[in-house]
Enzyme design. Sequence first.
Site, PDB file in Angstrom:
ATOM      1  N   CYS A  63       0.838  -1.196   0.000  1.00  6.29           N
ATOM      2  CA  CYS A  63       0.000   0.000   0.000  1.00  6.29           C
ATOM      3  C   CYS A  63       0.877   1.252   0.000  1.00  6.29           C
ATOM      4  CB  CYS A  63      -0.914   0.000   1.227  1.00  6.29           C
ATOM      5  SG  CYS A  63      -2.045   1.410   1.289  1.00  6.29           S
TER       6      CYS A  63
ATOM      7  N   CYS B 129      -0.112   4.791   6.972  1.00  8.43           N
ATOM      8  CA  CYS B 129      -0.805   4.594   8.244  1.00  8.43           C
ATOM      9  C   CYS B 129       0.104   3.800   9.195  1.00  8.43           C
ATOM     10  CB  CYS B 129      -2.104   3.837   8.014  1.00  8.43           C
ATOM     11  SG  CYS B 129      -3.172   4.616   6.769  1.00  8.43           S
TER      12      CYS B 129
ATOM     13  N   CYS C  18      -0.467   0.046  10.303  1.00  8.29           N
ATOM     14  CA  CYS C  18      -0.864  -0.935   9.289  1.00  8.29           C
ATOM     15  C   CYS C  18       0.290  -1.795   8.807  1.00  8.29           C
ATOM     16  CB  CYS C  18      -1.501  -0.216   8.108  1.00  8.29           C
ATOM     17  SG  CYS C  18      -2.135  -1.346   6.861  1.00  8.29           S
TER      18      CYS C  18
ATOM     19  N   CYS D 204     -17.011  -9.462   3.306  1.00  8.02           N
ATOM     20  CA  CYS D 204     -16.390  -8.165   3.121  1.00  8.02           C
ATOM     21  C   CYS D 204     -15.188  -8.308   2.198  1.00  8.02           C
ATOM     22  CB  CYS D 204     -15.957  -7.601   4.456  1.00  8.02           C
ATOM     23  SG  CYS D 204     -15.343  -5.936   4.309  1.00  8.02           S
TER      24      CYS D 204
ATOM     25  N   CYS E  98     -20.057  -6.467   1.239  1.00  8.40           N
ATOM     26  CA  CYS E  98     -19.546  -5.148   1.583  1.00  8.40           C
ATOM     27  C   CYS E  98     -18.220  -4.943   0.855  1.00  8.40           C
ATOM     28  CB  CYS E  98     -19.336  -5.054   3.087  1.00  8.40           C
ATOM     29  SG  CYS E  98     -18.563  -3.517   3.601  1.00  8.40           S
TER      30      CYS E  98
ATOM     31  N   CYS F  63     -20.587   1.701   6.788  1.00 10.49           N
ATOM     32  CA  CYS F  63     -19.956   1.098   7.958  1.00 10.49           C
ATOM     33  C   CYS F  63     -18.685   1.885   8.226  1.00 10.49           C
ATOM     34  CB  CYS F  63     -19.630  -0.357   7.667  1.00 10.49           C
ATOM     35  SG  CYS F  63     -18.585  -1.119   8.913  1.00 10.49           S
TER      36      CYS F  63
ATOM     37  N   ARG G 219     -19.535  -4.115  15.915  1.00  9.99           N
ATOM     38  CA  ARG G 219     -18.790  -5.323  15.566  1.00  9.99           C
ATOM     39  C   ARG G 219     -17.430  -5.325  16.239  1.00  9.99           C
ATOM     40  NH1 ARG G 219     -18.351  -4.547  10.556  1.00  9.99           N
ATOM     41  NH2 ARG G 219     -20.414  -5.360  10.161  1.00  9.99           N
TER      42      ARG G 219
END
Length: 403
Positions: free
Chosen positions: A65, A69, A72, A109, A142, A202, A272
């Site tokens: 990526c 972040c 992560c 998801c 999702c 969400c 969740r």
Amino acid sequence: MDLLNTLVDKGLRRETPTREEALAVLATSDDDLLDVVAAAGKVRRHWFGRRVKLNYLVNLKSGLCPEDCSYCSQRLGSTAGILKYTWLKPDQASEAAAAGLAGGAKRVCLVASGRGPTDRDVDRVSDTIKAIKDRHEGVEVCACLGLLSDGQAERLRAAGADAYNHNLNTSEATYGDITTTHTYADRVDTVHKAHAAGLSACSGLIAGMGERDEDLVDVVFALRELDPDSVPVNFLIPFEGTPLAKEWNLTPQRCLRILAMVRFVCPDVEVRIAGGREVHLRSLQPLALHLANSIFLGDYLTSEGQAGKADLEMIADAGFEVEGADEVTLPEHRTAAGGGCGSHAGAGGCGTDAEPAGCGSHAGGGVCGTASAAAEAPASAEPRTDLVAVRRRGAGTDLAPNA
């Protein structure tokens, strides 16, 4: 305790607690913990009974990526030894999803690392959604692909997506301390785009990155204002090879208080338990079911979770039941207002909760940023690096998935 009686009363009426009341929940002592769980459990059962919704993650594209972040494992510069692979083909993703659905999940998801999808990526995911829905009638899907450009949410909706996940992760004031390659406002904009396209939104948070209680309360109140159908609560998994590898700030008791606070602030929303459940709640996981009405089944995106069979046994042993595919997840007043996935029994038409999404949104190994200036870790919060296991099975491998 007057505080808890007040919060239960407000939760049953869908009335927002004050910021001071939310902070007071986080400040309760371990001696009061079971009282806090019991009080929040009354609110959870009022709106969701004893049902537990199961969700299943399929990591369509892992690692590499370009975003930074800090928490992560898939971030730019991460040296975590995670799986790295490019886009799964639709039939591969559908096969991976089938394992989770066979284990009792009602929502799949689809997550991909990266800042956000290109239009070609949206085409790929659209083909994957069709492959899954052709094979599994009524399944909720999702999409979690990162920051959306104009028109992409509408295209995903037209392809059959029910929901879109994009987490805020932390308070606006501290967001820049964790992520510099995009902004808090970018995340809010993507949640708005999902809402506007008719997708069930969400959006959730990550706890355990060294944040203050005030930061946790700020982000949960911001989420309430955005009004997502589901709020995933991630607990940081401190991967070696990431800047937050040494952030072991959570105890099981702290996690339960955080979940209780989220339930009081968002009483009628699907809460969740997402990444980090096994690492930080450990043997107190069953107590968390009295607070949250939704969990992930099996593994996460880049880390391994509890065995799917153990998840199902835990739910049954705690006196709860797996939510069926024909049951409506959300309370009637939310579905009547156009609520999302799980709003229409057996139909997969609208949308409901979603999972950790795209840019840093990955449960258990990549949601983007969270707070900074933090309270000291409790002395009892010993690092449990033995519980952090990199995923080596399922999507992107030749090994059977955990579901």
